[in-house]
Motif scaffolding. Structure first.
Motif, mmCIF file in Angstrom:
data_model
loop_
_atom_site.group_PDB
_atom_site.id
_atom_site.type_symbol
_atom_site.label_atom_id
_atom_site.label_comp_id
_atom_site.label_asym_id
_atom_site.label_seq_id
_atom_site.Cartn_x
_atom_site.Cartn_y
_atom_site.Cartn_z
ATOM 1 N N GLU A 166 0.820 -1.224 0.000
ATOM 2 C CA GLU A 166 0.000 0.000 0.000
ATOM 3 C C GLU A 166 0.852 1.272 0.000
ATOM 4 O O GLU A 166 0.310 2.373 0.018
ATOM 5 C CB GLU A 166 -0.872 0.043 1.253
ATOM 6 N N LEU A 167 2.168 1.108 0.026
ATOM 7 C CA LEU A 167 3.040 2.281 0.140
ATOM 8 C C LEU A 167 3.732 2.589 -1.191
ATOM 9 O O LEU A 167 3.895 1.704 -2.030
ATOM 10 C CB LEU A 167 4.082 2.051 1.237
ATOM 11 N N ALA A 168 4.137 3.828 -1.326
ATOM 12 C CA ALA A 168 4.711 4.291 -2.596
ATOM 13 C C ALA A 168 6.090 3.675 -2.854
ATOM 14 O O ALA A 168 6.884 3.528 -1.930
ATOM 15 C CB ALA A 168 4.829 5.813 -2.577
ATOM 16 N N PRO A 169 6.390 3.358 -4.113
ATOM 17 C CA PRO A 169 7.690 2.738 -4.437
ATOM 18 C C PRO A 169 8.879 3.654 -4.120
ATOM 19 O O PRO A 169 9.966 3.167 -3.843
ATOM 20 C CB PRO A 169 7.592 2.474 -5.947
ATOM 21 N N GLU A 170 8.636 4.967 -4.118
ATOM 22 C CA GLU A 170 9.729 5.921 -3.865
ATOM 23 C C GLU A 170 10.381 5.706 -2.495
ATOM 24 O O GLU A 170 11.539 6.058 -2.293
ATOM 25 C CB GLU A 170 9.216 7.373 -3.932
ATOM 26 N N LEU A 171 9.621 5.130 -1.565
ATOM 27 C CA LEU A 171 10.169 4.875 -0.233
ATOM 28 C C LEU A 171 11.439 4.024 -0.317
ATOM 29 O O LEU A 171 12.365 4.166 0.491
ATOM 30 C CB LEU A 171 9.094 4.166 0.610
ATOM 31 N N ALA A 172 11.487 3.148 -1.327
ATOM 32 C CA ALA A 172 12.649 2.265 -1.485
ATOM 33 C C ALA A 172 13.916 3.061 -1.788
ATOM 34 O O ALA A 172 15.027 2.597 -1.521
ATOM 35 C CB ALA A 172 12.394 1.249 -2.597
ATOM 36 N N GLY A 173 13.748 4.265 -2.318
ATOM 37 C CA GLY A 173 14.901 5.106 -2.628
ATOM 38 C C GLY A 173 15.682 5.526 -1.395
ATOM 39 O O GLY A 173 16.827 5.954 -1.499
ATOM 40 N N ARG A 174 15.084 5.408 -0.200
ATOM 41 C CA ARG A 174 15.792 5.811 1.011
ATOM 42 C C ARG A 174 16.883 4.818 1.410
ATOM 43 O O ARG A 174 17.818 5.181 2.112
ATOM 44 C CB ARG A 174 14.819 5.958 2.195
ATOM 45 N N ILE A 175 16.695 3.558 1.023
ATOM 46 C CA ILE A 175 17.617 2.512 1.486
ATOM 47 C C ILE A 175 18.356 1.909 0.283
ATOM 48 O O ILE A 175 17.747 1.211 -0.525
ATOM 49 C CB ILE A 175 16.851 1.380 2.218
ATOM 50 N N PRO A 176 19.651 2.153 0.177
ATOM 51 C CA PRO A 176 20.398 1.613 -0.961
ATOM 52 C C PRO A 176 20.705 0.123 -0.784
ATOM 53 O O PRO A 176 20.541 -0.432 0.302
ATOM 54 C CB PRO A 176 21.699 2.420 -0.930
#
Ligand code: UDP
Length: 366
Positions: A166-176
């Motif tokens: 349910e969360l936006a894919p952009e959140l993944a950009g925080r964790i390399p």
């Protein structure tokens, strides 16, 4: 007294904006609800002589040379490099995922090239749709399902009380994700903590003859601070009287403990993706390098109600934000208001991004 600008909120965003206006000869009034400045990056020295972050750990990092130059006008910075361990399957392993993490959790001895191939195989063995538009898929597209389940799925459920789908894919950009053995949380070229704390840094920002500061005053309760320009840094939806509905914010229960031991854990922050109710434990002396026979640690328990710390990156919130942003744009174009910072822009800003936004918005009107 007449003011040219009223700034609502004495956090990082509001204080940077206030400073910009004051340095350009404006008379600025800053109105703050809390009885302290620095907003959510407030810190203080506790009874054990350790500087703790009142609202959870803050590590300054940026790729932006101008922001780095700017913050160092107001404080010296340490050269602290943030490193995090994650408690996965009973072991403490480096996080974000890098070569050492993969070798430890799978009992392998892969080189960097082999790690790249390993991750490729993990992704291929995973269930992934052609196009991905949510956080789960974005993470699985990087590391595959097994590592996703080990490090991300349950942490995300705890943190947001949402399914990762349910969360936006952009959140993944925080964790390399790294194939090398760099164990730092951030690889930004500029990183550190203000040597005398964030509170002092913000006090220095506000220390200007053009700035008046009113603490313990809720602007919403007494809006009659009139000035040609209002800089708002509070909650976006509240400003507009929830016209388009309530945006969601995420809060934390923060449990500080001072222990009679010199050291509690191996790293300044340990994440707990799967076990226990807390998301992470911070040991502050390991952020600041302070010495004490005692140590102060902090358990974070995410919750829905309370002081708003996080914006929630779900589809509903993002769409509602867009509607509010139309109103924001209208007021900003009129020149009567600016909306700056995590709460007022409803954006998951890091400190450097909040500063950058404050600088560019303030400079755009003076
Ligand atoms: N995250 C995760 N596992 C971790 C750390 C982070 O799944 O061990 C995910 C989680 O969804 C979290 C997001 O990544 O909300 C951002 O993490 P970050 O450490 O940037 O959060 P912050 O320091 O802003 O609380």
């Amino acid at each position: 007294m007449e003011f040219d600008v009223v700034v609502v909120g004495a956090g990082l965003s509001g204080s940077v904006a206030a400073r910009e206006f004051a340095e350009r000869g404006k008379r600025v009034l800053v109105v703050e609800r809390h009885r302290h400045v620095a907003g959510h990056c407030h810190d203080y020295r506790d009874d054990a002589g350790i500087t703790v972050h009142t609202y959870g750990p803050h590590i300054f990092h940026t790729v932006d040379a101008e922001v780095w130059r700017y913050v160092r006008r107001f404080s010296e910075f340490s050269s602290y490099q943030h490193r995090v361990l994650s408690y996965a399957d009973g072991n403490l392993v480096p996080f974000p995922i890098n070569r050492l993490t993969i070798n430890q959790v799978f009992g392998l001895a892969l080189s960097s090239e082999e790690v790249a191939a390993f991750l490729e195989a993990e992704r291929e063995a995973s269930d992934l749709p052609e196009t991905s538009a949510n956080y789960r898929d974005a993470v699985v597209a990087q590391v595959g399902e097994r590592l996703y389940a080990m490090f991300f799925r349950n942490y995300t459920r705890k943190q947001w009380n949402r399914e990762p789908e349910e969360l936006a894919p952009e959140l993944a950009g925080r964790i390399p994700v790294r194939t090398n053995a760099d164990t730092r949380y951030f690889v930004d070229p500029y990183q550190g903590l203000p040597l005398h704390g964030y509170t002092r840094l913000v006090e220095n920002l506000l220390d200007h003859p053009g700035i008046s500061l009113l603490l313990g005053a809720d602007w919403f309760e007494a809006k009659d601070f009139h000035a040609p320009l209002t800089v708002f840094t509070g909650e976006l939806d509240r400003f507009f009287d929830y016209r388009f509905g309530k945006l969601e914010y995420r809060s934390l229960s923060l449990d500080f403990r001072t222990l009679d031991v010199e050291s509690f854990q191996e790293a300044s922050v340990v994440n707990y993706p799967n076990d226990y109710e807390w998301t992470r434990i911070t040991e502050f002396k390991k952020l600041t390098g302070e010495r004490s026979p005692k140590t102060t640690i902090l358990y974070e328990y995410p919750k829905a109600e309370g002081e708003p710390y996080y914006v929630v990156p779900s589809k509903t919130n993002t769409e509602m934000r867009e509607r509010y942003m139309v109103e924001v744009k209208r007021l900003e174009e009129k020149g009567s208001h600016l909306f700056i910072g995590r709460l007022a822009e409803y954006k998951y800003y890091n400190m450097d991004q909040a500063i950058k936004s404050a600088l560019s918005k303030a400079r755009s009107v003076v």
